[in-house]
Motif scaffolding. Structure first.
Motif, PDB file in Angstrom:
ATOM      1  N   GLU A  85      -4.288   8.988  -1.641  1.00  0.00           N
ATOM      2  CA  GLU A  85      -3.311   8.085  -1.030  1.00  0.00           C
ATOM      3  C   GLU A  85      -4.031   7.030  -0.203  1.00  0.00           C
ATOM      4  O   GLU A  85      -4.916   7.343   0.583  1.00  0.00           O
ATOM      5  N   ARG A  86      -3.614   5.786  -0.405  1.00  0.00           N
ATOM      6  CA  ARG A  86      -4.170   4.666   0.355  1.00  0.00           C
ATOM      7  C   ARG A  86      -3.098   4.164   1.298  1.00  0.00           C
ATOM      8  O   ARG A  86      -1.959   3.937   0.887  1.00  0.00           O
ATOM      9  N   ARG A 108       1.647   1.595   1.275  1.00  0.00           N
ATOM     10  CA  ARG A 108       1.056   2.811   0.720  1.00  0.00           C
ATOM     11  C   ARG A 108       0.829   2.632  -0.769  1.00  0.00           C
ATOM     12  O   ARG A 108       1.622   1.992  -1.436  1.00  0.00           O
ATOM     13  N   GLU A 109      -0.176   3.283  -1.222  1.00  0.00           N
ATOM     14  CA  GLU A 109      -0.358   3.371  -2.670  1.00  0.00           C
ATOM     15  C   GLU A 109      -0.840   4.756  -3.025  1.00  0.00           C
ATOM     16  O   GLU A 109      -1.667   5.335  -2.317  1.00  0.00           O
ATOM     17  N   TRP A 110      -0.318   5.273  -4.132  1.00  0.00           N
ATOM     18  CA  TRP A 110      -0.812   6.541  -4.671  1.00  0.00           C
ATOM     19  C   TRP A 110      -1.733   6.205  -5.826  1.00  0.00           C
ATOM     20  O   TRP A 110      -1.315   5.584  -6.793  1.00  0.00           O
ATOM     21  N   GLN A 130      10.661   0.660   5.732  1.00  0.00           N
ATOM     22  CA  GLN A 130       9.398   1.268   5.297  1.00  0.00           C
ATOM     23  C   GLN A 130       9.306   2.724   5.777  1.00  0.00           C
ATOM     24  O   GLN A 130       9.043   2.984   6.946  1.00  0.00           O
ATOM     25  N   PRO A 161       6.334   8.564   2.157  1.00  0.00           N
ATOM     26  CA  PRO A 161       6.804   7.182   2.064  1.00  0.00           C
ATOM     27  C   PRO A 161       8.089   7.075   1.244  1.00  0.00           C
ATOM     28  O   PRO A 161       8.478   8.007   0.564  1.00  0.00           O
ATOM     29  N   VAL A 164       7.017   4.213  -5.273  1.00  0.00           N
ATOM     30  CA  VAL A 164       6.305   4.942  -4.249  1.00  0.00           C
ATOM     31  C   VAL A 164       5.598   3.908  -3.397  1.00  0.00           C
ATOM     32  O   VAL A 164       4.710   3.217  -3.870  1.00  0.00           O
ATOM     33  N   GLY A 165       6.014   3.785  -2.161  1.00  0.00           N
ATOM     34  CA  GLY A 165       5.373   2.815  -1.277  1.00  0.00           C
ATOM     35  C   GLY A 165       5.690   1.396  -1.711  1.00  0.00           C
ATOM     36  O   GLY A 165       6.460   1.158  -2.636  1.00  0.00           O
ATOM     37  N   ARG A 166       5.103   0.446  -1.017  1.00  0.00           N
ATOM     38  CA  ARG A 166       5.433  -0.944  -1.281  1.00  0.00           C
ATOM     39  C   ARG A 166       4.485  -1.581  -2.276  1.00  0.00           C
ATOM     40  O   ARG A 166       4.790  -2.604  -2.860  1.00  0.00           O
ATOM     41  N   VAL A 167       3.300  -0.990  -2.430  1.00  0.00           N
ATOM     42  CA  VAL A 167       2.263  -1.725  -3.136  1.00  0.00           C
ATOM     43  C   VAL A 167       2.443  -1.671  -4.636  1.00  0.00           C
ATOM     44  O   VAL A 167       2.410  -2.687  -5.312  1.00  0.00           O
ATOM     45  N   ARG A 168       2.671  -0.483  -5.159  1.00  0.00           N
ATOM     46  CA  ARG A 168       2.611  -0.302  -6.596  1.00  0.00           C
ATOM     47  C   ARG A 168       3.910   0.298  -7.072  1.00  0.00           C
ATOM     48  O   ARG A 168       4.354   1.318  -6.590  1.00  0.00           O
TER      49      ARG A 168
END
Lengths: 411, 411
Positions: A357-358, A370-372, B270, B318, B347-351
């Motif tokens: 997890e980032r 967050r990124e998985w 978030q 998240p 999952v999360g905002r990034v990806r």
């Protein structure tokens, strides 16, 4: 031929055309009907460690994942030796040496006698800041104590092939078991987590008790003695090693290089794993307040928050079983500088899958994304470290585990 | 030949053997050295919708995933028609008819004029409990209102090919936008969520204001009028339709058949998406208390909990961006009876990745386990429903989305 068909296909051999259409329809029906056989349906199978090296996508850019070493048994912690190579702890009590890119078959001799039970045994490893001069290495482990077990910190010298004079320099209150991470701060002091505050009604309450080391972060000198700045020195009923309290079981510890703050994450019960900034004398509330549930369903508390107890920076709900914590500072992944990396050992209780997890912080150190990563690989991640080469190294958690190296994939 | 090599290889042509060993070593070096080319390294690529049907593992048993229909544009809600077939809403304002297993190319005529902006447009669809007799169908959608937009509930008859007499029977306070789910309870009353309480300082506070429909669950009669048992009827400054308040943006609504309780989940900012049991007159706290952070990092509140505000059953941290909610009651997946299924859009905002989440409750309705299903497929899931055949149907969320059907894979 084509032209002929275009012009007068039916005129020439109409019955053949119809027969072809009939055959095509039959095929389509056989394939699309509810009763078609599943035998020909492909089964998804995730990549295996033996499929590595392999390139995986991330939101920034693809990464190359290699297995640097395989055949590790439940590895737990790792350090990079100043002259190259690595030491890797295995939960069963062995320390493995990786030298010249190869894992030596024989474990490093001279480790302490480890009490291995369930998830507990040999845990983390750290090098003294002056290791290049004094060869000092530190190990945390669960050890036999008074016919039960406890968590201890051992120190010895690593001469390149074996540990010498390895002996305990700190032993926690007896009947303590659990995860333990150790970390040297830039000021030379040694932070150590002691888990073992698991279940309300039995061991969890120890996290609030000053006369137990369970559920605490400790701050020690490099000889295992309490650090002089510790908040509870002289407090009645408090061990002098305690730096913060109210934790459950911590398996990740790192310093945020942007602020110098100590961060740690901890396993909750069902739901509510926490990522905390560890402050001097802070009380993080376990088990007085919690968002988690007992594994059989009931809430641990109706009240998940109290004003006098410190809030986590963030949670994981459902639990990911975090282990390993890194603030990345290298130059090989410029887009990830300052980001937090956490190893995850599972999602929920039912199905064991893991990921890396980032977590992205803004300039004020507050979470913004967050990124998985690597969830496609399906490996549980026990530890995450940055190598001296600026690459990211992971330990997987398994009977047959691996040391993985992440590097930028070539464009 | 073989025998000869075994017996005396070096005696016969020693330089050739050495040359072969040298060549082999060279190959190995080229492959294993840090500088080896990545060109030959496989890239992981997740399965595509076009790879379906495919079998995926779950913790219980493998499932067969088929694409029943493709080419849907941002589908949002779906219903199963009593005579077979399905109606599927698309966010852009169209309703699509699936008949005899085929998606009709032309949308169903007779839908209301929809205001499409960003994530909002045509939302959910429901059939009247007596639909087989009265043909009544309900749609929720964002509509133009006073040069802005609002959420409305329209009712009309579906004659098998077109909607007739489709007109609004409830229109929320103007300047409301957001997600909206509708659900007929066994007692014949119609629950409707109205989102639009997004951001603290602008729209979020409407969730606490009785004179706004934003951020509420409403309870209506089948003609759109307020239900007689509503808790705020006669209360100064409260709309009579309100059943519960303090929500943000809800995209999943279902009744737990084991208890008759209404459950709903909602998108937080978030971190901190919530799954709530919706009680009469309940205040779920948004934005008075929240575990979430603003998207730029700061906490929304230092206080995540207040005694007078209702706690969620659980969170997602998240955020998973939940959409669609099902309590499974069918006989095709016996191990999953009574379990909750939630579509997850990221999952999360990034990806952007999605999955189908399964939540297991104990006999008292308390969570005891979670599983993430189909994360390998990487599709965002907008809705999840149980078909009259006992199978599970999913809508993916994409420009080119699909209706998926999950069935037990043959052993």
């Amino acid at each position: 031929m084509c032209r002929f068909f275009e012009l007068r296909p039916h005129a020439r051999r109409p019955w053949r055309m119809e027969f072809q259409v009939f055959l095509l329809s039959l095929c389509l029906c056989l394939f699309a009907a509810p009763g078609w056989s599943q035998d020909s349906v492909p089964r998804y199978s995730p990549p295996e460690l033996t499929d590595l090296p392999m390139i995986f996508e991330t939101s920034e850019s693809p990464i190359l994942v290699e297995a640097v070493a395989t055949g590790l048994s439940h590895p737990w912690g790792m350090v990079f030796l100043p002259g190259g190579g690595m030491l890797i702890t295995e939960r069963g009590g062995q320390v493995r040496l990786l030298r010249d890119g190869l894992l030596e078959a024989e474990p490093v001799p001279g480790t302490p006698e480890v009490y291995v039970r369930g998830l507990w045994g040999l845990m983390d490893i750290a090098l003294h800041p002056d290791h290049a001069e004094n060869q000092l290495v530190y190990l945390t482990y669960n050890k036999p104590a008074d016919e039960r077990m406890t968590v201890a910190l051992a120190r010895g010298r690593f001469d390149g092939g074996a540990f010498r004079d390895m002996r305990d320099i700190f032993v926690a209150t007896p009947d303590t078991s659990g995860g333990s991470r150790i970390l040297f701060a830039p000021d030379g002091s040694l932070y150590m987590t002691v888990g073992g505050a698991f279940t309300p009604g039995t061991s969890a309450e120890r996290a609030q008790a000053g006369d137990w080391h369970s559920g605490k972060v400790l701050r020690l000198n490099d000889d295992g003695s309490p650090h002089a700045e510790n908040p509870f020195i002289g407090s009645e009923g408090f061990h002098p090693e305690i730096w913060s309290m109210g934790h459950r079981n911590q398996q990740g510890l790192a310093i945020n290089p942007a602020t110098g703050e100590l961060w740690a994450h901890e396993h909750a019960m069902q739901g509510g794993d926490e990522l905390n900034i560890i402050r001097r004398g802070g009380n993080y509330g376990w088990p007085e307040v919690s968002f988690a549930r007992l594994y059989n369903g009931p809430r641990i508390h109706q009240q998940p928050w109290r004003e006098d107890l410190l809030m986590p920076e963030t949670f994981w709900v459902p639990s990911i079983a975090p282990s390993g914590l890194l603030f990345y500072t290298g130059d090989r992944f410029p887009a990830w500088q300052g980001h937090i990396f956490v190893g995850a050992m599972r999602v929920g209780r039912v199905r064991g899958t893991g990921h890396l997890e980032r977590i992205v912080l803004n300039e004020d150190g507050e979470e913004i994304a967050r990124e998985w990563i690597l969830e496609e690989l399906g490996e549980r991640i026990r530890d995450v470290r940055q190598g001296p080469d600026g690459l990211i190294y992971l330990l997987t958690e398994a009977d047959e585990a691996a040391l993985l190296r992440l590097s930028p994939a070539e464009p």
